[in-house]
Write a protein that holds these residues in place. Sequence first.
Motif, PDB file in Angstrom:
ATOM      1  N   PHE A 132      24.445  49.806  31.765  1.00  0.00           N
ATOM      2  CA  PHE A 132      24.445  51.240  32.044  1.00  0.00           C
ATOM      3  C   PHE A 132      25.756  51.922  31.670  1.00  0.00           C
ATOM      4  CE2 PHE A 132      21.304  49.535  35.106  1.00  0.00           C
ATOM      5  CZ  PHE A 132      20.194  50.222  34.658  1.00  0.00           C
ATOM      6  N   GLY A 133      26.873  51.198  31.641  1.00  0.00           N
ATOM      7  CA  GLY A 133      28.157  51.796  31.280  1.00  0.00           C
ATOM      8  C   GLY A 133      28.585  52.849  32.284  1.00  0.00           C
ATOM      9  N   GLY A 134      29.446  53.788  31.837  1.00  0.00           N
ATOM     10  CA  GLY A 134      29.931  54.833  32.725  1.00  0.00           C
ATOM     11  C   GLY A 134      30.763  54.251  33.849  1.00  0.00           C
ATOM     12  N   PHE A 135      30.675  54.847  35.034  1.00  0.00           N
ATOM     13  CA  PHE A 135      31.341  54.294  36.196  1.00  0.00           C
ATOM     14  C   PHE A 135      30.727  52.942  36.533  1.00  0.00           C
ATOM     15  CE2 PHE A 135      32.029  58.909  37.132  1.00  0.00           C
ATOM     16  CZ  PHE A 135      33.401  58.889  37.007  1.00  0.00           C
ATOM     17  N   VAL A 136      31.566  51.984  36.898  1.00  0.00           N
ATOM     18  CA  VAL A 136      31.086  50.617  37.129  1.00  0.00           C
ATOM     19  C   VAL A 136      31.410  50.179  38.549  1.00  0.00           C
ATOM     20  CG1 VAL A 136      31.304  49.981  34.711  1.00  0.00           C
ATOM     21  CG2 VAL A 136      33.234  49.595  36.252  1.00  0.00           C
ATOM     22  N   ILE A 137      30.673  49.172  38.993  1.00  0.00           N
ATOM     23  CA  ILE A 137      30.943  48.554  40.295  1.00  0.00           C
ATOM     24  C   ILE A 137      32.044  47.518  40.102  1.00  0.00           C
ATOM     25  CG2 ILE A 137      29.982  47.160  42.157  1.00  0.00           C
ATOM     26  CD1 ILE A 137      27.248  48.335  41.471  1.00  0.00           C
ATOM     27  N   GLU A 138      33.059  47.594  40.963  1.00  0.00           N
ATOM     28  CA  GLU A 138      34.175  46.652  40.901  1.00  0.00           C
ATOM     29  C   GLU A 138      34.331  45.958  42.243  1.00  0.00           C
ATOM     30  OE1 GLU A 138      37.416  48.619  38.017  1.00  0.00           O
ATOM     31  OE2 GLU A 138      36.785  49.966  39.615  1.00  0.00           O
ATOM     32  N   ILE A 139      35.202  44.970  42.278  1.00  0.00           N
ATOM     33  CA  ILE A 139      35.475  44.265  43.532  1.00  0.00           C
ATOM     34  C   ILE A 139      36.493  45.083  44.322  1.00  0.00           C
ATOM     35  CG2 ILE A 139      36.325  42.142  44.584  1.00  0.00           C
ATOM     36  CD1 ILE A 139      35.495  40.655  42.070  1.00  0.00           C
TER      37      ILE A 139
ATOM     38  N   LEU B 117      26.220  54.040  43.094  1.00  0.00           N
ATOM     39  CA  LEU B 117      26.664  52.727  42.609  1.00  0.00           C
ATOM     40  C   LEU B 117      26.631  51.673  43.702  1.00  0.00           C
ATOM     41  CD1 LEU B 117      29.731  53.516  40.314  1.00  0.00           C
ATOM     42  CD2 LEU B 117      27.494  52.712  39.605  1.00  0.00           C
ATOM     43  N   TYR B 118      27.393  51.927  44.768  1.00  0.00           N
ATOM     44  CA  TYR B 118      27.657  50.876  45.751  1.00  0.00           C
ATOM     45  C   TYR B 118      26.583  50.757  46.817  1.00  0.00           C
ATOM     46  CZ  TYR B 118      32.225  50.214  43.684  1.00  0.00           C
ATOM     47  OH  TYR B 118      33.241  49.923  42.812  1.00  0.00           O
ATOM     48  N   TYR B 119      25.738  51.772  46.965  1.00  0.00           N
ATOM     49  CA  TYR B 119      24.658  51.667  47.939  1.00  0.00           C
ATOM     50  C   TYR B 119      23.303  51.566  47.246  1.00  0.00           C
ATOM     51  CZ  TYR B 119      28.299  52.841  51.261  1.00  0.00           C
ATOM     52  OH  TYR B 119      29.439  52.821  52.003  1.00  0.00           O
ATOM     53  N   PHE B 120      22.974  52.537  46.398  1.00  0.00           N
ATOM     54  CA  PHE B 120      21.671  52.484  45.726  1.00  0.00           C
ATOM     55  C   PHE B 120      21.562  51.252  44.826  1.00  0.00           C
ATOM     56  CE2 PHE B 120      19.328  53.624  41.787  1.00  0.00           C
ATOM     57  CZ  PHE B 120      18.048  53.567  42.321  1.00  0.00           C
ATOM     58  N   ARG B 121      22.482  51.129  43.865  1.00  0.00           N
ATOM     59  CA  ARG B 121      22.354  50.039  42.889  1.00  0.00           C
ATOM     60  C   ARG B 121      22.519  48.674  43.548  1.00  0.00           C
ATOM     61  NH1 ARG B 121      25.970  49.934  37.437  1.00  0.00           N
ATOM     62  NH2 ARG B 121      25.005  51.996  37.208  1.00  0.00           N
ATOM     63  N   MET B 122      23.551  48.509  44.369  1.00  0.00           N
ATOM     64  CA  MET B 122      23.793  47.201  44.975  1.00  0.00           C
ATOM     65  C   MET B 122      22.681  46.819  45.941  1.00  0.00           C
ATOM     66  SD  MET B 122      27.911  46.736  45.556  1.00  0.00           S
ATOM     67  CE  MET B 122      27.687  44.989  45.936  1.00  0.00           C
TER      68      MET B 122
END
Length: 912
Positions: free
Chosen positions: A768-775, A848-853
């Motif tokens: 998906f690119g764009g903003f990404v999920i990180e640790i 990112l961190y709620y919907f996608r994860m």
Amino acid sequence: MSGLFYNIGYFGAKYPCLVFVICMTVTGIMSLGLYNLTVLTDPQSLWVSSSSRTYQEQESSAENYGPFYRTNQFILAYQNEDWVNVFQKDGLKVIYFLQNIIRNRKVLIGGKNTTLDDLCYRPISAKGCYVPSPMDIWLQDPSLLDKDDDIQFTTLCTESIDVNQTNIPCSDKNGIPIILESVFGGIDCEERANDTQPCDHCYIQAKTMAVTYLLMNDEFTKKDAELWEKEVWMDTLDALNKRDYAKLYKYYDKTLMPAPREQLLDQYRVAFMAERSVSDEIDDETNQNAWIVVVSYFMMFMYIGFAIGQFPSKIYNGFTLGLGGIFIVAVSMISSIGMVSYFSIGLTMISLEVIPFLILAIGVDNMFIITHNYKKQKHPTVPERMGQTLKQVGPSITIAAICETLAFLVGSLTKMPALQSFCIQAAVGVFIDYLLQITMFVAFLTLDEQRKKHKRYDLMICKQDPNYAIKEDRKLIQTFFKKHYSPFIQKPVCVITTIVIFVASFTISCVGVTKLGVGLDEQVSMVEGSNLFNYMTLEKKYIEIGPLAYLILENLDYQDQHDLELVANLSNSLSQLNETVQPPIYSWVASFNLFIREKAEWTQACETQDIALYDLPTQLKRFLGVRINSPCCQRFGICGETFEADIVLNEQGYVKTSRLRFQHRPIHNSAGYILSLEQTRQVIDKVVKDANLKDNQKVYPYSMPYVFYDQYSYIRAVAITNVLLALATIFFTMTLVQDVVCAIIVVLFVFLIAFNLIGTIWLTNVIFGGFVIEINAVSVVNLVTCIGLAVEFVAHIVIKFRLCEGKRWERVTGAMSTMGTSVFVGIACTKFIGVAVLGFAPSTLFKLYYFRMYILMVVLGAFNGLVLLPIFLGLFGPQFSIMKVRVKSLINQSEGTNLSSQQQAKKKATYY
């Protein structure tokens, strides 16, 4: 244990109203702790551990120099981004217009009109506010700007704009040199054909211009500064963007320059941030996302009503029971927050946004397990049926709840406040929800059964239809799992396909673990289109200067050659960090050593002919007394006054603590901040280690961003530690209350779900690119949540499989037709429907961190728990059920006892 659960179920069904009153009383007492509730929104209180090195260094710095000042900045740009050069006289006049209003506006605080002068940071005592601005080049005087025929030549800083020549070129009214990169952004250099200037230089063209306001941040002015930022700073700049010119003209002082016309102001926009902006953004984001959470809960409630009953039916639907389940989740959440608040543990927005989903996911699963098992009971009375229900499913529910609770409690051992608070809240909330499920929900289910018995309508319980025919429960999903799904997953093609998917996902996860970066893009945590989001967009794109940093020196002896060499080595080492540090290093020590040098060419100008006759305290006092407008400073650059705020003297006049100033290079992402911190710290630590400092001496770097990005130096270790400790806790609990085989299988599949989550996160980042999920702390919280949810996907099925009789695949069919349906209907579908709504949230963080994860958690949990796990059990599961193992064990013990008795009898006969 079975007898205990039978009694709990029997009592709850026999006295449902009493159980309800007892539960509400106990949870009500817990909820009283809400009076002590503290909501944590300050970023530092969320992400920074008080035991971390940078926090301790920040405290040490604040003890000597006071808290780091509050930073407020606005960036001026054209509305039309195609217009290249904003560095024009018109743009400078707009800058002055805004500064004039901000300086003149007052806010009433404590009955007193408070202005910028009451709150601003003054690096030089008895001087004015330090406000870096492009207009400082013209000494904040529009008349000097009007007289300037070539503003680009002026910024070459070869001549002073002050006709009296009392200022160094390109210095503000206080005499502090202007760093051009701090006031101009997106700099290009214009080439001139007839340029006669020597050396390399730049006739500046700029895409943006910036003005920075620094405010005091001590305990006496912090609250006042926060109010000033809101009522004056943010309100003024927001008025320009909203074209509310009447408000701007109202506060403008026309003494030095007429107000710009509206047509001119229309050409510009400002992006701005205040020190309070991040906290405000967290509040705004929570408010904007509130409706998403409400819609999500409503969708889950509707689904429960459809799935747990016999829809469509005006009596046998499950909406009333589903409403009771939602009520239990709400009570669990409120009482857990209150309980934790008794111990003064703050609540974070992460906890408020995540824990309700977590409790609901776990609670709904238990609701379906209890309800479906209750429908199978054939006992004549409701209390007996309920007792038998809890007798059969109570141990499974309890084991899962204990595993989840202990896993979250282990996570609370971390020193990161946001993660620690979440884990404690989650552990308490999950355990309270478990207790209410086996007590209050049993009461709700009993009352709902009484409603059905009296033919009262679902939801509208006052309405009755005595002639309504009893509707037989079709058990469609359970039948599907037993007759169609279980035989399907036994087919070779399904087994082979599943193994291929497993190998591919495991491989991707192995790659993702090494590729997933650490950090958190600041814009991810902001609402798209907000003032702070727009500011960050321009700041990343155009601002060409990094954060200010200090090298703090405590208890060094500046008459000791060893310590002087240490300072020189530190300064030289920092200067060599070309990747992260912007030269020069502003060292008072170097300037002071020049000041006290004997027979130097500046001796007369600096009046240091007799400086060697004095002791160090006197020399320091005279050095700090060298004013910026003195010949010593103007001609030779020895300006002691500029270091006044950098030196702390003890009672004897010797240096107690001092600092060297330097600037980092432009930083636009988490990786840059982390690299700056790591390189600076490594270089300084190496020099300090080689120098062998005395016990009371200390040297360390400090910059405001350090305290936020230090966590990323150990965030991977935090994540790994939490996962391993949670898995160890689950293994120990399962072994203790079930058996080792169960424990190994559950832990293996819980680990696979969490491991696959990391890999698929990396894969979605690439796709998906764009903003990404990180640790970061948020993703680590979600990883711990994944462990808790994974237990629900796995434990019930494994435990049921161990209790079923027959061959492996027969036991798989039995487990899937009972617990499998509950996991699918109660967790997978419920969570998927609730989480899907989060994709419409305005916050990128939510998406990112709620919907996608969370979608990935549900998909991976469903695949591993409902596909891979039953195939694994069918192929490699334990050969015998746990009941057979226990019976054989009892038989062997009995036979052993009988054999022993016979052998003893023979011995006795022989003896006699």
